[in-house]
Each structure stands twice: as structure tokens, then as C-alpha cells.
Design a protein around this motif. Structure first.
Motif, PDB file in Angstrom:
ATOM      1  N   UNK A 194       0.838  -1.204   0.000  1.00 48.07           N
ATOM      2  CA  UNK A 194       0.000   0.000   0.000  1.00 48.07           C
ATOM      3  C   UNK A 194       0.875   1.258   0.000  1.00 48.07           C
ATOM      4  N   UNK A 195       1.853   1.278   0.893  1.00 46.65           N
ATOM      5  CA  UNK A 195       2.741   2.447   0.987  1.00 46.65           C
ATOM      6  C   UNK A 195       3.568   2.611  -0.283  1.00 46.65           C
ATOM      7  N   UNK A 196       4.022   1.497  -0.862  1.00 49.15           N
ATOM      8  CA  UNK A 196       4.822   1.602  -2.095  1.00 49.15           C
ATOM      9  C   UNK A 196       3.972   2.101  -3.260  1.00 49.15           C
ATOM     10  N   UNK A 197       2.647   1.882  -3.176  1.00 47.53           N
ATOM     11  CA  UNK A 197       1.721   2.413  -4.189  1.00 47.53           C
ATOM     12  C   UNK A 197       1.355   3.870  -3.904  1.00 47.53           C
ATOM     13  N   UNK A 198       1.854   4.413  -2.795  1.00 47.16           N
ATOM     14  CA  UNK A 198       1.558   5.798  -2.443  1.00 47.16           C
ATOM     15  C   UNK A 198       0.151   5.992  -1.893  1.00 47.16           C
ATOM     16  N   UNK A 199      -0.435   4.939  -1.368  1.00 49.12           N
ATOM     17  CA  UNK A 199      -1.792   5.003  -0.818  1.00 49.12           C
ATOM     18  C   UNK A 199      -1.747   4.993   0.703  1.00 49.12           C
ATOM     19  N   UNK A 200      -2.850   5.430   1.301  1.00 49.45           N
ATOM     20  CA  UNK A 200      -2.940   5.463   2.766  1.00 49.45           C
ATOM     21  C   UNK A 200      -3.827   4.363   3.319  1.00 49.45           C
ATOM     22  N   UNK A 246      -7.013  -5.332  -3.121  1.00 50.61           N
ATOM     23  CA  UNK A 246      -5.977  -5.601  -4.116  1.00 50.61           C
ATOM     24  C   UNK A 246      -4.589  -5.643  -3.468  1.00 50.61           C
ATOM     25  N   UNK A 247      -4.359  -4.825  -2.443  1.00 47.48           N
ATOM     26  CA  UNK A 247      -3.080  -4.873  -1.729  1.00 47.48           C
ATOM     27  C   UNK A 247      -2.920  -6.217  -1.018  1.00 47.48           C
ATOM     28  N   UNK A 248      -4.005  -6.694  -0.448  1.00 47.16           N
ATOM     29  CA  UNK A 248      -3.965  -7.986   0.245  1.00 47.16           C
ATOM     30  C   UNK A 248      -3.690  -9.101  -0.762  1.00 47.16           C
TER      31      UNK A 248
END
Length: 124
Positions: A54-60, A65-67
Motif C-alpha cells: 500500500x505504501x509503495x503504491x503511495x496510498x494510505x 488488491x493490496x492484500x
């Protein structure tokens, strides 16, 4: 085990029984406690990986989809189809609930009219 680490014991016992099926095997307290600890570690590990993605995608916020990406990265792809099915079921139920709330909100009847309508239905 620390209190905040414990997953619901009843849930873990239910999963163990489901996995054992009809077999007449008893599962003792210590193995059950270990299964609870293993389940917690698995959830914690996948959560950590999901957060990193999530962090590498720049999301909070972690999304499903991250899971799923975390499961892939940790070679747990076999869990994805069942999780996707549960996610679809959850989304369908959530959409139905939203639709019902919307219909209720958009209803042109006030409370007394709704009560009269309900009573008429019960009379029939």
C-alpha cells in the motif's frame, strides 16, 4: 499470548473442526492455543506485507488488491479464489443494504403512513 494478539478462540476451533470434517479427532487446548497463535502470526504477516505494498503504491488505505498482491508475494496464491469469493459476497450484501437504505430514505410515506401500511399488511 498477549491479550490483543488473540483471535476469537471459537472461530479457530470452528475452522479446526471444519478442516477435520467427520473425523472423530479431539483437538486439545495446547494445539488449539498454538493454532490461534499461528493464525494471528499469519494475519499479522499478510497485514504487514499489504501495508508495505500500500505504501509503495503511495496510498494510505489498504485495499483488497493490496492484500491479494501480498498473498501473491508470499506464495499464498491458493487462498485468493476463496477470498475473492468472500469479497464478492460481502460487496453484494453491502450493495443490497445500501439499496434498501436508499429506498427507505426515498420513500414518500411518512412514519404514520408506513405504520398504517404495515398494519394493513398484517390484517390480510
Amino acid at each position: 499470548m498477549e491479550e490483543e494478539k488473540i483471535l476469537p478462540k471459537a472461530t479457530i476451533v470452528s475452522i479446526i473442526k471444519e478442516c477435520l470434517g467427520d473425523k472423530k479427532i479431539k483437538f486439545g487446548k495446547k494445539p488449539t492455543d498454538h493454532m490461534i497463535e499461528f493464525a494471528h502470526e499469519f494475519v499479522h504477516h499478510i497485514s504487514r506485507c499489504s501495508n508495505d505494498i500500500c505504501q509503495s503504491d503511495g496510498k494510505k488505505n489498504i485495499t483488497p488488491q493490496h492484500v491479494f498482491k501480498a498473498l501473491d508475494s508470499q506464495h499464498f496464491q491458493e487462498y485468493k479464489p476463496e477470498l475473492e469469493r468472500y469479497l464478492d459476497e460481502y460487496n453484494n450484501e453491502a450493495n443490497i443494504t445500501k439499496q434498501k437504505q436508499k429506498e427507505k430514505k426515498e420513500s414518500q410515506l411518512n412514519k404514520s403512513q408506513l405504520l398504517e401500511h404495515q398494519q394493513a399488511l398484517f390484517r390480510n
